[in-house]
Design an enzyme around this catalytic site. Structure first.
Site, PDB file in Angstrom:
ATOM      1  CG  HIS A 187      19.411 -32.620 -33.994  1.00 26.63           C
ATOM      2  ND1 HIS A 187      18.882 -34.000 -33.980  1.00 26.63           N
ATOM      3  CD2 HIS A 187      20.553 -32.479 -33.832  1.00 26.63           C
ATOM      4  CE1 HIS A 187      19.923 -34.697 -33.917  1.00 26.63           C
ATOM      5  NE2 HIS A 187      21.262 -33.501 -33.794  1.00 26.63           N
ATOM      6  CE  LYS A 202      24.825 -28.906 -41.506  1.00 33.21           C
ATOM      7  NZ  LYS A 202      23.686 -29.012 -40.629  1.00 33.21           N
ATOM      8  CD  GLU A 232      20.518 -28.720 -42.758  1.00 35.24           C
ATOM      9  OE1 GLU A 232      21.326 -29.576 -42.288  1.00 35.24           O
ATOM     10  OE2 GLU A 232      19.646 -28.029 -42.169  1.00 35.24           O
ATOM     11  CG  HIS A 274      24.349 -32.480 -29.824  1.00 35.46           C
ATOM     12  ND1 HIS A 274      23.480 -31.576 -29.917  1.00 35.46           N
ATOM     13  CD2 HIS A 274      24.199 -33.545 -30.946  1.00 35.46           C
ATOM     14  CE1 HIS A 274      23.148 -31.862 -31.235  1.00 35.46           C
ATOM     15  NE2 HIS A 274      23.530 -32.858 -31.588  1.00 35.46           N
ATOM     16  CD  GLU A 290      23.352 -36.930 -33.191  1.00 38.72           C
ATOM     17  OE1 GLU A 290      22.425 -37.321 -33.788  1.00 38.72           O
ATOM     18  OE2 GLU A 290      23.659 -35.674 -32.719  1.00 38.72           O
ATOM     19  CE  LYS A 309      26.444 -35.468 -41.069  1.00 35.35           C
ATOM     20  NZ  LYS A 309      26.836 -34.990 -39.989  1.00 35.35           N
ATOM     21  CG  ASN A 312      18.601 -31.002 -38.728  1.00 32.51           C
ATOM     22  OD1 ASN A 312      19.772 -31.030 -38.155  1.00 32.51           O
ATOM     23  ND2 ASN A 312      18.379 -30.081 -39.887  1.00 32.51           N
ATOM     24  NE  ARG A 372      24.477 -32.033 -44.000  1.00 34.68           N
ATOM     25  CZ  ARG A 372      25.699 -31.911 -43.995  1.00 34.68           C
ATOM     26  NH1 ARG A 372      26.142 -31.470 -44.974  1.00 34.68           N
ATOM     27  NH2 ARG A 372      26.398 -31.770 -42.758  1.00 34.68           N
ATOM     28  NE  ARG A 383      40.470 -14.193 -49.735  1.00 34.39           N
ATOM     29  CZ  ARG A 383      41.462 -13.358 -50.092  1.00 34.39           C
ATOM     30  NH1 ARG A 383      42.805 -14.127 -50.584  1.00 34.39           N
ATOM     31  NH2 ARG A 383      41.542 -12.151 -49.837  1.00 34.39           N
ATOM     32  CG  HIS A 388      19.551 -27.523 -31.771  1.00 35.97           C
ATOM     33  ND1 HIS A 388      19.343 -27.455 -33.108  1.00 35.97           N
ATOM     34  CD2 HIS A 388      20.765 -28.118 -31.568  1.00 35.97           C
ATOM     35  CE1 HIS A 388      20.254 -28.446 -33.832  1.00 35.97           C
ATOM     36  NE2 HIS A 388      21.022 -28.473 -32.695  1.00 35.97           N
TER      37      HIS A 388
HETATM   38  N1  LIG Z   1      29.347 -30.451 -37.722  1.00 31.36           N
HETATM   39  C1  LIG Z   1      28.587 -31.309 -37.384  1.00 31.36           C
HETATM   40  O1  LIG Z   1      27.849 -31.960 -38.501  1.00 31.36           O
HETATM   41  C2  LIG Z   1      28.087 -31.547 -35.943  1.00 31.36           C
HETATM   42  C3  LIG Z   1      27.268 -32.631 -35.855  1.00 31.36           C
HETATM   43  C4  LIG Z   1      26.843 -33.057 -34.518  1.00 31.36           C
HETATM   44  C5  LIG Z   1      27.682 -32.559 -33.425  1.00 31.36           C
HETATM   45  N2  LIG Z   1      28.346 -31.481 -33.742  1.00 31.36           N
HETATM   46  C6  LIG Z   1      29.134 -30.675 -32.512  1.00 31.36           C
HETATM   47  O2  LIG Z   1      30.029 -31.589 -31.904  1.00 31.36           O
HETATM   48  C7  LIG Z   1      30.066 -31.107 -30.790  1.00 31.36           C
HETATM   49  C8  LIG Z   1      30.044 -32.392 -29.838  1.00 31.36           C
HETATM   50  O3  LIG Z   1      31.151 -33.260 -29.848  1.00 31.36           O
HETATM   51  P1  LIG Z   1      31.467 -34.269 -28.661  1.00 31.36           P
HETATM   52  O4  LIG Z   1      30.451 -34.809 -28.237  1.00 31.36           O
HETATM   53  O5  LIG Z   1      32.559 -35.132 -29.556  1.00 31.36           O
HETATM   54  O6  LIG Z   1      32.023 -33.369 -27.714  1.00 31.36           O
HETATM   55  P2  LIG Z   1      33.681 -32.807 -27.246  1.00 31.36           P
HETATM   56  O7  LIG Z   1      34.468 -32.643 -28.589  1.00 31.36           O
HETATM   57  O8  LIG Z   1      33.682 -31.863 -26.357  1.00 31.36           O
HETATM   58  O9  LIG Z   1      34.228 -34.326 -26.661  1.00 31.36           O
HETATM   59  C9  LIG Z   1      33.633 -34.949 -25.467  1.00 31.36           C
HETATM   60  C10 LIG Z   1      34.477 -34.937 -24.413  1.00 31.36           C
HETATM   61  O10 LIG Z   1      35.251 -36.177 -24.635  1.00 31.36           O
HETATM   62  C11 LIG Z   1      36.633 -36.044 -24.599  1.00 31.36           C
HETATM   63  N3  LIG Z   1      37.283 -36.981 -25.293  1.00 31.36           N
HETATM   64  C12 LIG Z   1      37.010 -36.949 -26.842  1.00 31.36           C
HETATM   65  N4  LIG Z   1      37.611 -38.013 -27.305  1.00 31.36           N
HETATM   66  C13 LIG Z   1      38.285 -38.707 -26.102  1.00 31.36           C
HETATM   67  C14 LIG Z   1      38.988 -39.903 -26.235  1.00 31.36           C
HETATM   68  N5  LIG Z   1      39.213 -40.826 -27.262  1.00 31.36           N
HETATM   69  N6  LIG Z   1      39.282 -40.121 -25.036  1.00 31.36           N
HETATM   70  C15 LIG Z   1      39.329 -39.370 -23.833  1.00 31.36           C
HETATM   71  N7  LIG Z   1      38.409 -38.384 -23.857  1.00 31.36           N
HETATM   72  C16 LIG Z   1      37.768 -37.947 -25.214  1.00 31.36           C
HETATM   73  C17 LIG Z   1      36.872 -34.399 -25.009  1.00 31.36           C
HETATM   74  O11 LIG Z   1      38.042 -34.031 -24.472  1.00 31.36           O
HETATM   75  C18 LIG Z   1      35.575 -33.790 -24.294  1.00 31.36           C
HETATM   76  O12 LIG Z   1      35.804 -33.599 -22.946  1.00 31.36           O
HETATM   77  C19 LIG Z   1      29.104 -30.140 -30.401  1.00 31.36           C
HETATM   78  O13 LIG Z   1      29.734 -28.844 -30.476  1.00 31.36           O
HETATM   79  C20 LIG Z   1      28.211 -30.154 -31.564  1.00 31.36           C
HETATM   80  O14 LIG Z   1      27.693 -28.876 -31.818  1.00 31.36           O
HETATM   81  C21 LIG Z   1      28.752 -31.057 -35.256  1.00 31.36           C
HETATM   82 ZN   LIG Z   2      23.122 -34.044 -33.337  1.00 33.55          ZN
END
Ligand SMILES: NC(=O)c1ccc[n+]([C@@H]2O[C@H](COP(=O)([O-])OP(=O)(O)OC[C@H]3O[C@@H](n4cnc5c(N)ncnc54)[C@H](O)[C@@H]3O)[C@@H](O)[C@H]2O)c1
Ligand SMILES: [Zn+2]
Length: 394
Positions: A258, A144, A247, A274, A186, A237, A255, A251, A122, A262
């Protein structure tokens, strides 16, 4: 140290400091009375950055039990199956409520590990240690967490604020350029919604980033300019999240771009990253805002110039047909009753909306269709510098 930044969000802090990775053990054991630290990472990140984190625990918290688990990298792993696998791993190791999860990786690891922490017994604490630019400036802050399903992204999840967010910009040295550029979308968005000066700084940094990576040169992520860029993005942020944690209103301004983004992700079957999808989304949605008389003329062009400078996509190739995009937008989780709703810019540095009008605007399908058609352009070639597939499972 002058190169360190500290930003308060709700009840926790975001620390930005080159070299911070070697202090994770000390900071984590100070923040939580946990006796077990469960590090969740992915194979790319584990190969480069897990060892210094493990060492930091050996030095600072030799009494602690430290476990680690590396998932296969990529969005395709952000699923309920992986959530179950990580949860089962914690259960197998008889982790109890004195466990703290540490998410070491990009947004995929952060969202997934955060959701594991939100639901395990939990809810146990999570410390976010983002290693991608996108995760540093966006996904690790704000609480999130969640996973994707075949019906769409982030459809199952929870709000679970971290205990802290610890950012070491040095980890970006190994981030593939394509992901660095995607993160810049972003960063530019944060400037565009809240701070024109930050937008300009991001444009300058993004230009330098593109030039460096084109020539195969290193990006100076440990220097003041990069640290300021990350810290300012986080602060923007943080301020918005603090005013609307769940949100219900404000908040939504995060978006911007976005709704289209999406749809692009879904229709491209997630071949577009993304940040790449956000890039084209920002341009199209801001053109719509100009047409609706909401945005100052020239705002979309200003955005496009900055995104082009980072070599991010600003047009829609023909394999993303208008009909499919419209359909995807109608089924977005933020759309009510199939309406096309957008969080729009009023100018660079300012969004449209207030308490009375709300922060999302419904636009006519015909106008949206016309703008999507006008944005059709040449195919977008993702640069091929993908991270090497390697890394043992920890
Ligand atoms: N929670 C939120 O508020 C929020 C906001 C925006 C995006 N997201 C989510 O975030 C995700 C995308 O995140 P992302 O772009 O970081 O993708 P990711 O986690 O897939 O990372 C991108 C790539 O880079 C690699 N990587 C990461 N750090 C590295 C480093 N220092 N050295 C070498 N390789 C590295 C990872 O292994 C991966 O292959 C999506 O799922 C999206 O929905 C969430
Ligand atoms: Zn985003």
């Amino acid at each position: 140290v002058t190169s360190s930044r500290d930003i308060a969000v709700l009840s926790y802090h975001v620390q930005v400091q080159p070299g911070l990775l070697k202090d994770i053990g000390a900071l984590a054991s100070r923040l939580t009375p946990g006796h077990t630290f469960a590090l969740v990472t992915d194979e790319h990140v584990a190969e480069r950055w897990l060892e210094p984190v493990l060492k930091s625990f050996e030095h600072a918290a030799p009494w602690a039990r430290v476990l680690s688990y590396a998932i296969t990298p990529g969005e395709a792993q952000k699923t309920r199956d992986t959530w179950a696998a990580v949860t089962d791993w914690l259960l197998r190791h008889r982790c109890s409520r004195d466990t703290t999860v540490i998410a070491l990786g990009g947004g995929v690891v952060g969202d997934l590990a955060g959701f594991v922490a939100a639901t395990f017994l939990r809810g146990v604490p999570v410390i976010q240690v983002p290693t991608s630019l996108l995760a540093m400036v966006d996904s690790s802050v704000g609480g999130k967490t969640g996973v994707d399903t075949s019906a769409g992204k982030n459809l199952v999840g929870a709000f679970h604020q971290p205990l802290a967010v610890l950012i070491d910009p040095n980890t970006l040295a190994t981030l593939p350029a394509v992901h660095a550029r995607a993160g810049m979308a972003e960063v530019l968005k944060h400037g565009a919604i809240a701070d024109a000066t930050h937008f300009e700084a991001a444009e300058r940094f993004g230009t330098a980033l593109r030039q460096a990576t084109e020539r195969g040169l290193a990006v100076h992520w440990h220097e003041a300019e990069a640290i300021n860029l990350i810290a300012r993005s986080v602060a923007i942020k943080a301020e918005i999240v603090a005013r609307d944690e769940r949100e219900s209103g404000l908040r939504k301004v995060l978006n911007a771009g976005h709704t289209v983004a999406h749809a692009v992700e879904l229709v491209s079957a997630y071949r577009w990253l993304h940040g790449e999808a956000v890039s084209v989304g920002l341009v199209i949605e801001t053109r719509l805002a100009e047409q609706a008389g909401i945005a100052v003329r020239g705002t979309a062009r200003r955005l496009q110039r900055a995104l082009d400078a980072v070599a991010l996509p600003t047009a829609l190739p023909s394999d993303l047909p208008v009909d499919a995009l419209i359909q995807a937008m109608r089924s977005d989780k933020k759309a009510s009753a199939g309406e096309l709703a957008f969080s729009l810019l009023a100018d660079i540095g300012r969004t449209f909306g207030d308490e009375r009008l709300g922060w999302a605007m419904v636009l006519e399908e015909d106008a949206v269709r016309a703008e999507l058609a006008r944005a059709q352009g040449p195919p977008y070639e993702q640069t091929a510098d993908k991270p090497p597939i390697a890394g043992p499972r920890a």
